[in-house]
Design an enzyme around this catalytic site. Structure first.
Site, short mmCIF file in Angstrom:
data_model
loop_
_atom_site.label_atom_id
_atom_site.label_comp_id
_atom_site.label_asym_id
_atom_site.label_seq_id
_atom_site.Cartn_x
_atom_site.Cartn_y
_atom_site.Cartn_z
N CYS A 232 -11.19 -1.68 1.73
CA CYS A 232 -11.31 -1.65 0.27
C CYS A 232 -12.67 -2.15 -0.22
CB CYS A 232 -10.20 -2.46 -0.38
SG CYS A 232 -9.84 -4.04 0.41
N HIS B 36 -11.82 -5.61 -6.75
CA HIS B 36 -12.79 -6.38 -5.95
C HIS B 36 -14.14 -6.37 -6.66
CE1 HIS B 36 -9.87 -6.76 -2.92
NE2 HIS B 36 -10.42 -6.12 -1.93
N VAL C 177 0.84 -1.20 0.00
CA VAL C 177 0.00 0.00 0.00
C VAL C 177 0.87 1.25 0.00
CG1 VAL C 177 -1.77 1.29 1.27
CG2 VAL C 177 -1.94 -1.19 1.07
N THR D 240 -6.76 -1.22 -4.44
CA THR D 240 -5.61 -0.51 -3.84
C THR D 240 -5.49 0.91 -4.38
OG1 THR D 240 -3.95 -1.33 -5.41
CG2 THR D 240 -4.36 -2.67 -3.45
#
Lengths: 350, 350, 350, 350
Positions: free
Chosen positions: D149, D242, D15, D328
């Site tokens: 996230c 995602h 990250v 991310t």
């Protein structure tokens, strides 16, 4: 200057889409013709295509009507061919006869004795063959081929060494990306938790094409470069980016530092002319024994350059190294676009 | 006869689990000792382990208590070592000093001048070195190593050719499975849509170990086989099964049919003795230019055999072919189990 | 007793291969007819098929000649149908008319008012419908369907709860394996570094089929079970094994321990009769919040059972849990084989 | 104006790298401090980091010296925190005490009663809590968190519906990318030919965080939004992006067209202010039942937007739909950068 109109043959396929992506925002070219089979002809391109790239389909392209793939339909003289091999020979011949300039990613004409198989950095002089080709075949136009995707990056990495030291023997083992087989291409059941050896045809291309490209062109004839290649080809679970492991025997000995220097200083005509799609540098030396890798390095030079690394001695030949390049950018559409740019610059196209 | 008690060093790791899977239902061996570090010692094995194999952990093994990895704890004389390289040298030495017979998958002793590196089909005579090893080192017990997973299958495929025709040069490029790096091993971000070149240490092993294994053993000394190997190693998104692309130069010429015949007729001591874990045939010739493949062929011979295919001429050496074998069965645990079976048969162990 | 001859419709496809794998060593059945389209008919099966399973094609099956898929060709009365949906309705009707007993994995007849859609543990009584079916349709034979692969394991997990506590509402989200789409099926470019939502047709099947299967059969009529299912279906990069995330609202409240107990004690007719392909237990409770997983759990009960785990409270309904089952063993071929076994036992077939 | 100096806490991790990538070319911010643990402190960043992103590490960043992660070392007042949860609470507190403004991707403070958990489009008013936070904790600086996230993109898609129609119940099942677990993160053996259910902690975050974010802020107190979420979370073999399958029950009924309209017209403060990292549109409606897909849609809005599609009725609640977002970019680093941009605009930072 106003942009040069260009068309795409096989516009709905995977390579056709890549041509569109690369040329849709091009400073010199303007897409005017999207040609495809009867199944798609007449439809809005956005409705005909199953767009599989990760950048959006440009709206102006989406709104173009697909034309039937025959010479009478194409307005643009310059055509980029993404035709499947089974259809390329006949169609490209028909379009060339009708006066079109074909920049082809298809394989049928690559090894023909009067067809230039060109990587702009390596053999721009081969383009002169189009004059003979037209005479031989009675074509108003011409066909110029880009190389097989694996060949392309292999030659991009070998040529600096060939020029500087000479080459005697090359072993190459490849780990090739799925996109090289187009779409739908390789079934997912074949690549999940698996690798698939390539058919022998691919290996034969990789063994033969580089010798034509790095060979000579004199008095209307091509002559092969004088060394041998042994290729082992495989398909792995990677979307884009062909990896190649190379052992090379040089004619004149060179140190690791010599080799790195030769790679780093490799600047040729496309770089000197600053052609719109020319990568600069054309060969990117990556550091560390775990590089290059497809996911991290396939976009070097916007996908138009070749990454090399892992330069280390070979037990049998002189040197081992690894290379990686984007197989559908430089290795397909981008190679032909760069060929077209060079022919524009050299006055073949206006 | 009652079963021979055996223990596992490094019992909770990936290779340790494979040893357990392979030996838990063995006709000659009975698992009595599961040895691991302080973190696991004292726990029920089923609670200590993160079982990652796709067959269930046997209940009787799950209920064993893990012992601390030190000689005083191990009841079994025979120990299979799945220790990580960083710990193997010291621990294996301690256990061997204390009289244990170590069959090791670890690398530290593989190339030692007095340690047999054995593939049962290839160099069973090398086991005779344990006598010298004990004398040299003052060990009550001994250490016998199995080869690196990539080496193992390469040698299994080369040895028939070496015996029949002699070998001059070998070029090998590998596409290795993730499980070769253990667990957790390679991060998923490194293998999704990617390949990772292997570190140079792996390549060095693959270049050196086969020469020891196929070499001689006379008057207490090993001598390397007299040919050279150049290796290019890579990790791909495959769970199990190493694929290797090979070009080989033979000392005496052979036809494709000769080679196939030699592979098919390859039967050696483990097959003749019908050892419990011996594959028969040891080398399986698969047909078609798209085979072998990891998912389809890794379980040939229950994971103990080596699949070979794609036998075709090489532009530089004599022949190209591909091979595939299970890297954690024959290539790790299974190799040592077969070594132990042979030593039982030959009376070293009782 | 001598074995009952059986044939496979659609024998060369992915599901056809699975039927062959499962039935080739069956204690009651003997494969006598391999039926396929004109492209394969007349060829040796081993030459006609691109065998994609990881167990070898049995030699005796490989040597059978493929027959053209028409009633005049099939000697066996019992036929397992792996036909693609587009051909199943017409062909299965023709074979049933001609007196064959069709055990079908195809979807066209699944929801027909007179066709039993059977999971042997759940609704063996529905088989009685074949009497009405024959009368309605004038068929000498009959068609009995197995359920959609996702439906099958969902019902296997829900039925114990339905019997014990009643069900009001079910939310299910699936992560389905590539093999569910057959071969070539999903292109690799769609599943490398990607997931693909399923078409809505699959979701509709998963919402409808369970209600028929868990519903009633009285006086020649099926009646749907009285609850609702909402399904979200997705395809992921897994070869075999469908994972399903479930939230369920029960009619009568139950504790986690009640639910586990109900799963563990679930034994039905196939288990009581000890049918050759019946898993026992039919539902396997796996432990730990990271299980079930496709690679580790798809082979529970030889691929014929359903793994359940992650039983935890739901914020909206009563309970959340996860299930996993092999989609081409129990979820396709194995489901029909078990149906056939039960009909043999019950005297429909002899 | 001269750029605002910013630092990165946990600069070498996955990250941290994303923060650097997003902020290295930022119009308002200039990276001055790269903070990490003792293992990296003192090294050149380019030597300390294992850069895993597919864009090159900027040379000026590579040449910065890594500083030890303690308040005395950081020159910049604004710090982006990519600290692992285990270290975040203590370190962020220390830096905030020393007057730093922390924009954190870590979880420890997200649900704290006096810490704003902000998605700029949804609850910019919550930033006002920093005044109370400072008073409560005696901090010179403050901590503002971005959401998990999965939460982030779920809220981005739900908020338009919540504002327009009200929400009663939400089911969500996720297929999450590997990068969400950082690097090395999930072992490749867990994701090749497999999926791994997520730990329950993730599900709890996804059930709780959205209610805080969509809840109220009055008189120094947050109040949760008044609906319930049930989450099922899973990890799949995808690098980034995602995917979430959602069923939603609305307070006031809406047609599919109403919903599409609400998504398309969703423009909030960051879009109105044209903040440098604000996507516009924030929610992208994708067409076709096979979209969104991670590989094709994760980069919508440069990775800062949320793609929604597959809007269809639900058997249990009102509507089903699917959403996809980059985990991310918007889901980690980008969320905090946008928070910082808004606080710059609102005068908290200068």
């Amino acid at each position: 200057m106003s942009k040069i109109p260009v068309g795409i043959l096989g516009a709905t396929g995977a390579v056709g889409q890549r041509f569109i992506q690369l040329v849709s925002d091009h400073p010199w070219f303007q897409v005017t013709d999207l040609l495809a089979s009867e199944r798609s002809a007449g439809k809005r391109y956005g409705d005909a295509v199953n767009w599989i790239l990760d950048t959006p389909l440009p709206t102006d392209i989406a709104n173009l009507a697909v034309k039937l793939s025959e010479p009478a339909q194409a307005e643009a003289q310059v055509l980029f061919s993404a035709l499947p091999s089974g259809q390329a020979r006949e169609q490209e011949s028909a379009f060339a006869t009708a006066g079109h300039y074909i920049f082809s990613n298809a394989s049928p004409y690559r090894m023909a004795a009067d067809v230039p198989l060109v990587i702009t950095e390596v053999n721009p002089d081969h383009l002169g063959m189009v004059r003979h080709q037209r005479a031989n075949r009675g074509w108003e136009g011409f066909v110029v081929c880009n190389a097989n995707c694996t060949t392309t990056h292999l030659v991009c990495a070998l040529h600096p060494l060939y020029e500087a030291f000479g080459i005697e023997k090359v072993f190459v083992a490849t780990l090739q990306a799925s996109s090289g087989a187009g779409y739908p291409g390789i079934p997912s059941l074949d690549l999940i938790d698996n690798i698939v050896p390539h058919d022998y045809g691919e290996e034969n291309k990789v063994q033969a094409e580089p010798l034509k490209i790095m060979g000579g062109f004199e008095e209307g004839q091509f002559s092969d470069a004088d060394f041998k290649i042994s290729a082992h080809c495989h398909r792995v679970a990677v979307t884009d980016g062909h990896f190649e492991a190379v052992s090379v025997e040089l004619s004149n000995k060179a140190s690791e530092q010599d080799i790195i220097e030769v790679f780093k200083s490799y600047r040729k005509l496309p770089q000197e002319l600053n052609l719109p799609s020319a990568p600069d540098p054309a060969v990117v030396v990556v550091e560390g024994m775990f590089r290059p890798q497809p996911r991290l390095d396939r976009m070097v030079g916007g996908g138009m350059a070749t990454a090399v690394g892992r330069i280390r001695p070979c037990n049998l030949f002189d040197w081992r190294f690894s290379l990686l390049g984007h197989n559908t950018i430089r290795g397909a559409g981008g190679g032909s676009i760069l060929n077209a740019e060079l022919m524009v610059h050299e006055g073949y196209i206006s």
